[in-house]
Write a protein that holds these residues in place. Structure first.
Motif, short mmCIF file in Angstrom:
data_model
loop_
_atom_site.label_atom_id
_atom_site.label_comp_id
_atom_site.label_asym_id
_atom_site.label_seq_id
_atom_site.Cartn_x
_atom_site.Cartn_y
_atom_site.Cartn_z
N LEU A 1 -17.16 -14.53 6.21
CA LEU A 1 -17.77 -13.97 5.00
C LEU A 1 -19.23 -13.67 5.29
O LEU A 1 -20.15 -14.35 4.84
N ASP A 2 -19.46 -12.61 6.08
CA ASP A 2 -20.80 -12.27 6.55
C ASP A 2 -21.41 -11.09 5.80
O ASP A 2 -22.36 -10.47 6.26
N GLN A 3 -20.84 -10.75 4.63
CA GLN A 3 -21.40 -9.69 3.81
C GLN A 3 -21.33 -10.12 2.35
O GLN A 3 -20.63 -11.07 2.01
N GLU A 4 -22.10 -9.41 1.49
CA GLU A 4 -22.16 -9.84 0.10
C GLU A 4 -20.81 -9.71 -0.61
O GLU A 4 -20.37 -10.60 -1.33
N ILE A 5 -20.15 -8.58 -0.42
CA ILE A 5 -18.87 -8.33 -1.09
C ILE A 5 -17.76 -8.17 -0.06
O ILE A 5 -17.88 -7.40 0.89
N THR A 6 -16.69 -8.93 -0.25
CA THR A 6 -15.50 -8.82 0.60
C THR A 6 -14.31 -8.54 -0.30
O THR A 6 -14.02 -9.31 -1.22
N THR A 7 -13.63 -7.42 -0.07
CA THR A 7 -12.49 -7.06 -0.91
C THR A 7 -11.18 -7.46 -0.24
O THR A 7 -11.06 -7.46 0.99
N ILE A 8 -10.20 -7.76 -1.08
CA ILE A 8 -8.88 -8.19 -0.62
C ILE A 8 -7.83 -7.33 -1.32
O ILE A 8 -7.89 -7.16 -2.54
N GLY A 9 -6.89 -6.77 -0.57
CA GLY A 9 -5.86 -5.98 -1.22
C GLY A 9 -4.90 -5.31 -0.26
O GLY A 9 -5.01 -5.44 0.96
N ARG A 10 -3.94 -4.57 -0.85
CA ARG A 10 -2.90 -3.92 -0.05
C ARG A 10 -3.38 -2.62 0.59
O ARG A 10 -2.84 -2.19 1.61
N LYS A 11 -4.39 -1.97 -0.01
CA LYS A 11 -4.90 -0.73 0.57
C LYS A 11 -5.59 -1.00 1.91
O LYS A 11 -6.31 -2.00 2.04
N PRO A 12 -5.41 -0.13 2.87
CA PRO A 12 -5.97 -0.36 4.22
C PRO A 12 -7.50 -0.44 4.25
O PRO A 12 -8.05 -1.00 5.18
N ASP A 13 -8.18 0.14 3.24
CA ASP A 13 -9.64 0.15 3.29
C ASP A 13 -10.27 -1.15 2.80
O ASP A 13 -11.49 -1.27 2.75
N ASN A 14 -9.46 -2.13 2.43
CA ASN A 14 -10.00 -3.42 2.03
C ASN A 14 -10.51 -4.18 3.26
O ASN A 14 -10.02 -4.00 4.38
N ASP A 15 -11.49 -5.04 3.03
CA ASP A 15 -12.01 -5.85 4.14
C ASP A 15 -10.94 -6.80 4.66
O ASP A 15 -10.84 -7.05 5.86
N ILE A 16 -10.14 -7.34 3.75
CA ILE A 16 -9.00 -8.18 4.13
C ILE A 16 -7.74 -7.45 3.65
O ILE A 16 -7.47 -7.38 2.45
N HIS A 17 -7.03 -6.87 4.59
CA HIS A 17 -5.87 -6.04 4.27
C HIS A 17 -4.61 -6.89 4.34
O HIS A 17 -4.28 -7.46 5.38
N ILE A 18 -3.89 -6.98 3.20
CA ILE A 18 -2.63 -7.71 3.14
C ILE A 18 -1.53 -6.72 2.75
O ILE A 18 -1.44 -6.29 1.59
N ASP A 19 -0.72 -6.34 3.70
CA ASP A 19 0.30 -5.31 3.48
C ASP A 19 1.56 -5.96 2.92
O ASP A 19 2.52 -6.26 3.65
N ASN A 20 1.55 -6.18 1.60
CA ASN A 20 2.68 -6.82 0.95
C ASN A 20 2.75 -6.29 -0.48
O ASN A 20 1.73 -6.16 -1.16
N LEU A 21 3.96 -5.96 -0.95
CA LEU A 21 4.12 -5.35 -2.27
C LEU A 21 3.70 -6.28 -3.41
O LEU A 21 3.46 -5.82 -4.53
N ALA A 22 3.61 -7.57 -3.14
CA ALA A 22 3.19 -8.51 -4.17
C ALA A 22 1.67 -8.49 -4.38
O ALA A 22 1.15 -9.11 -5.30
N VAL A 23 0.99 -7.76 -3.51
CA VAL A 23 -0.47 -7.67 -3.56
C VAL A 23 -0.88 -6.32 -4.13
O VAL A 23 -0.35 -5.28 -3.73
N SER A 24 -1.81 -6.32 -5.07
CA SER A 24 -2.29 -5.07 -5.66
C SER A 24 -3.17 -4.31 -4.67
O SER A 24 -3.66 -4.88 -3.69
N GLY A 25 -3.38 -3.01 -4.96
CA GLY A 25 -4.15 -2.16 -4.05
C GLY A 25 -5.50 -2.75 -3.71
O GLY A 25 -5.86 -2.90 -2.55
N THR A 26 -6.28 -3.06 -4.73
CA THR A 26 -7.51 -3.84 -4.56
C THR A 26 -7.34 -5.04 -5.47
O THR A 26 -7.53 -4.96 -6.68
N HIS A 27 -6.96 -6.15 -4.90
CA HIS A 27 -6.46 -7.31 -5.64
C HIS A 27 -7.59 -8.21 -6.15
O HIS A 27 -7.59 -8.63 -7.31
N ALA A 28 -8.54 -8.50 -5.26
CA ALA A 28 -9.62 -9.43 -5.61
C ALA A 28 -10.83 -9.14 -4.74
O ALA A 28 -10.75 -8.39 -3.76
N LYS A 29 -11.97 -9.70 -5.14
CA LYS A 29 -13.17 -9.57 -4.31
C LYS A 29 -13.88 -10.91 -4.26
O LYS A 29 -13.76 -11.74 -5.16
#
Length: 238
Positions: A18-46
């Motif tokens: 966690l070396d930046q102010e904002i880290t995004t988590i989600g199914r979309k590839p442009d998230n900082d933490i990419h989780i490719d699973n249908l149970a995960v929303s496109g941009t799920h959390a930050k």
């Protein structure tokens, strides 16, 4: 530095610092933490990381974000907590928290002198809380912005200090001496600003080009001379 360990069915997959102010988590590839699973929303959390603290916020995801079995909207993370997103787990690891070492102490570029009276842990925690609130307010208001100002750095002024530089990379960089005076530089889309966090016991308020900073944020320009707690430094953009 805090980090997240991503795992699936108990098997670790990857670690993320966690070396930046904002880290995004989600199914979309442009998230900082990419989780490719249908149970995960496109941009799920930050995750917002300020000083030594990290806060997670659910971004109206379909299946929610769970911590300790409970669905959360916003949550201050603690070392060892496990975040459940879909079928994946993210473990929050912050060894500095366990050791009692805060980012506040590490980012202070002006240290107390050896002869100074030690600052109580209570005072340090109050200052850290105050600075953390300022940073949180800046971040929630979009202080980092979609666009960024020019890169900048501080250079200490004085004998033997010509090579001592520090890049300004965060939305808020603390300066000063606990118990004497604390100021901070905030990075915003329009540029950099100096604000007073704690006027302290020093004879003047923080200064820019020999002028005391008021209660308002003071815009900084290339070549300005900042003085906090009696220490001078040059502000430079690249």
């Amino acid at each position: 530095m805090a980090k997240l360990i991503l795992s699936f069915d108990g098997n670790p997959l990857k670690e993320y610092e966690l070396d930046q102010e904002i880290t995004t988590i989600g199914r979309k590839p442009d998230n900082d933490i990419h989780i490719d699973n249908l149970a995960v929303s496109g941009t799920h959390a930050k995750i917002l990381t300020i000083l030594n603290d990290s806060f997670i916020e659910d971004l109206d995801s379909t299946n929610g974000t769970l911590i300790n079995g409970k669905r959360i909207a916003k949550h201050a993370l603690r070392n060892g907590e496990k975040i459940i997103i879909g079928k994946h787990t993210l473990e929050y690891v912050n060894e500095a928290e366990e050791a009692g070492e805060g980012e506040f102490e590490k980012t202070m570029i002006i240290r107390p002198d050896a002869n100074d009276q030690p600052v109580s842990s209570e005072t340090s925690k109050k200052l850290e809380k105050s600075i953390g609130k300022i940073a949180a307010d800046l971040a929630s208001a979009g202080a980092a912005g979609a666009s960024e100002p020019d890169e900048a750095y501080l250079e200490l002024i004085g004998a033997g200090n010509s090579s001592k530089r520090m890049k300004i990379t965060k939305i808020l960089t603390t300066l000063g001496k606990p118990g004497v005076q604390i100021a901070a530089i905030t990075r915003r889309p329009l540029g950099y600003f100096l604000i007073t966090v704690d006027a302290g016991t020093y004879k003047t308020r923080p200064m820019v080009n020999d002028q005391e900073v008021t209660s308002r944020a003071q815009p900084l320009n290339n070549g300005d001379i900042i003085e906090v707690a009696g220490v001078k430094m040059g502000f430079h953009t690249e």
